[in-house]
Design a protein around this motif. Structure first.
Motif, PDB file in Angstrom:
ATOM      1  N   THR A 184      -3.686  -0.221  34.020  1.00 51.86           N
ATOM      2  CA  THR A 184      -4.693  -1.207  33.648  1.00 51.86           C
ATOM      3  C   THR A 184      -5.255  -1.844  34.908  1.00 51.86           C
ATOM      4  O   THR A 184      -4.506  -2.386  35.718  1.00 51.86           O
ATOM      5  N   LEU A 185      -6.562  -1.736  35.072  1.00 52.93           N
ATOM      6  CA  LEU A 185      -7.251  -2.365  36.194  1.00 52.93           C
ATOM      7  C   LEU A 185      -7.941  -3.624  35.682  1.00 52.93           C
ATOM      8  O   LEU A 185      -8.578  -3.599  34.629  1.00 52.93           O
ATOM      9  N   ILE A 186      -7.793  -4.714  36.435  1.00 58.52           N
ATOM     10  CA  ILE A 186      -8.367  -5.995  36.032  1.00 58.52           C
ATOM     11  C   ILE A 186      -9.387  -6.459  37.072  1.00 58.52           C
ATOM     12  O   ILE A 186      -9.082  -6.507  38.263  1.00 58.52           O
ATOM     13  N   ASP A 187     -10.574  -6.816  36.602  1.00 60.69           N
ATOM     14  CA  ASP A 187     -11.561  -7.474  37.446  1.00 60.69           C
ATOM     15  C   ASP A 187     -11.161  -8.958  37.440  1.00 60.69           C
ATOM     16  O   ASP A 187     -11.524  -9.716  36.544  1.00 60.69           O
ATOM     17  N   MET A 188     -10.368  -9.337  38.434  1.00 64.85           N
ATOM     18  CA  MET A 188      -9.766 -10.667  38.475  1.00 64.85           C
ATOM     19  C   MET A 188     -10.804 -11.780  38.543  1.00 64.85           C
ATOM     20  O   MET A 188     -10.648 -12.814  37.901  1.00 64.85           O
ATOM     21  N   GLU A 189     -11.843 -11.589  39.334  1.00 65.85           N
ATOM     22  CA  GLU A 189     -12.880 -12.620  39.468  1.00 65.85           C
ATOM     23  C   GLU A 189     -13.520 -12.895  38.107  1.00 65.85           C
ATOM     24  O   GLU A 189     -13.633 -14.034  37.689  1.00 65.85           O
ATOM     25  N   ARG A 190     -13.924 -11.838  37.425  1.00 67.11           N
ATOM     26  CA  ARG A 190     -14.578 -11.994  36.122  1.00 67.11           C
ATOM     27  C   ARG A 190     -13.621 -12.585  35.086  1.00 67.11           C
ATOM     28  O   ARG A 190     -13.985 -13.487  34.334  1.00 67.11           O
ATOM     29  N   ALA A 191     -12.387 -12.087  35.033  1.00 66.66           N
ATOM     30  CA  ALA A 191     -11.418 -12.558  34.036  1.00 66.66           C
ATOM     31  C   ALA A 191     -11.101 -14.041  34.215  1.00 66.66           C
ATOM     32  O   ALA A 191     -11.039 -14.789  33.236  1.00 66.66           O
ATOM     33  N   THR A 192     -10.892 -14.473  35.468  1.00 67.05           N
ATOM     34  CA  THR A 192     -10.560 -15.889  35.685  1.00 67.05           C
ATOM     35  C   THR A 192     -11.772 -16.793  35.484  1.00 67.05           C
ATOM     36  O   THR A 192     -11.630 -17.920  35.024  1.00 67.05           O
ATOM     37  N   GLU A 193     -12.955 -16.306  35.803  1.00 66.93           N
ATOM     38  CA  GLU A 193     -14.166 -17.104  35.590  1.00 66.93           C
ATOM     39  C   GLU A 193     -14.477 -17.284  34.108  1.00 66.93           C
ATOM     40  O   GLU A 193     -14.866 -18.359  33.673  1.00 66.93           O
ATOM     41  N   THR A 194     -14.319 -16.196  33.324  1.00 66.40           N
ATOM     42  CA  THR A 194     -14.673 -16.247  31.903  1.00 66.40           C
ATOM     43  C   THR A 194     -13.500 -16.647  31.005  1.00 66.40           C
ATOM     44  O   THR A 194     -13.706 -16.982  29.844  1.00 66.40           O
ATOM     45  N   GLY A 195     -12.263 -16.565  31.542  1.00 67.26           N
ATOM     46  CA  GLY A 195     -11.090 -16.849  30.713  1.00 67.26           C
ATOM     47  C   GLY A 195     -10.889 -15.796  29.642  1.00 67.26           C
ATOM     48  O   GLY A 195     -10.343 -16.061  28.577  1.00 67.26           O
ATOM     49  N   SER A 196     -11.353 -14.567  29.936  1.00 69.04           N
ATOM     50  CA  SER A 196     -11.310 -13.487  28.954  1.00 69.04           C
ATOM     51  C   SER A 196     -11.096 -12.143  29.649  1.00 69.04           C
ATOM     52  O   SER A 196     -11.527 -11.940  30.784  1.00 69.04           O
ATOM     53  N   LEU A 197     -10.464 -11.232  28.939  1.00 68.54           N
ATOM     54  CA  LEU A 197     -10.288  -9.874  29.450  1.00 68.54           C
ATOM     55  C   LEU A 197     -11.415  -8.947  28.984  1.00 68.54           C
ATOM     56  O   LEU A 197     -11.499  -7.807  29.417  1.00 68.54           O
ATOM     57  N   SER A 198     -12.275  -9.459  28.121  1.00 68.92           N
ATOM     58  CA  SER A 198     -13.401  -8.669  27.640  1.00 68.92           C
ATOM     59  C   SER A 198     -14.290  -8.291  28.818  1.00 68.92           C
ATOM     60  O   SER A 198     -14.689  -9.142  29.600  1.00 68.92           O
ATOM     61  N   GLU A 199     -14.565  -7.027  28.962  1.00 71.23           N
ATOM     62  CA  GLU A 199     -15.366  -6.472  30.057  1.00 71.23           C
ATOM     63  C   GLU A 199     -14.743  -6.715  31.439  1.00 71.23           C
ATOM     64  O   GLU A 199     -15.420  -6.600  32.448  1.00 71.23           O
TER      65      GLU A 199
END
Length: 185
Positions: A28-43
């Motif tokens: 599983t690869l996570i776009d950490m910047e996007r996930a922490t900014e949006t509070g979501s794992l979606s996209e």
């Protein structure tokens, strides 16, 4: 034995042999910047595996084909792994838990009552010595029970994400549920 019978025997033997690999990796690869900014794992979450016949490679709803008794390794890491210009390393995701869901109840948020696999959890702690030649990631492992009924089992990953500028962790659940498809041996 006729040529067609030999061919069928080889074909039948090849699939179980391929599915009989010792371990399967689910990355599983996570776009950490996007996930922490949006509070979501979606996209922000992209999954892939090395199973034969799996579906949804590169999405957040991966279906992994595995067999009874097989070891599964869930590996999670950020997309960005390079040291930054300011000499800091990227934020890291960690698997906090894996929760199998009760697909029979009709409510896919219910936790499964019967056990699907034996958890090995994290084994071999991630290396804290980071450099450009040493990959660093967290992983969680388990063995599919040999008594698990063949079928589709959805699960939820609970991820712990580091956040920039704070020691506080962000905990997120997968919104779309990945799954394993257990094949009988």
């Amino acid at each position: 034995m006729s040529t067609s019978t030999v061919g069928e025997a080889v074909e039948q033997k090849q699939n179980p042999g391929q599915l009989n690999s010792v371990q399967l990796n689910i990355v599983t690869l996570i776009d950490m910047e996007r996930a922490t900014e949006t509070g979501s794992l979606s996209e922000s979450m992209f999954m892939m595996d090395n199973s034969i016949g799996g579906d949804g490679q590169g999405t957040n709803h991966l279906q992994t084909f595995c067999k009874q008794g097989q070891v599964l390794n869930w590996i999670v890491r950020p997309i960005d792994m390079d040291k930054r210009l300011d000499n800091t390393w990227p934020l890291m995701p960690k698997i906090n838990s894996i929760v199998f869901l009760d697909t029979e109840s009709g409510d896919e948020e219910d936790v499964a009552e019967r056990k699907i696999f034996t958890e090995l959890k994290i084994y071999g702690a991630p290396d804290r010595m980071r450099d450009k030649f040493t990959p660093v990631y967290y992983y969680w492992a388990g063995t599919v029970l040999s008594t698990a009924k063949p079928g589709l089992y959805r699960y939820r990953l609970v991820l712990e994400l580091e956040q920039r500028g704070t020691q506080e962790k962000l905990y997120l659940n997968t919104e779309e549920h990945p799954s394993i498809r257990v094949l009988g041996v």
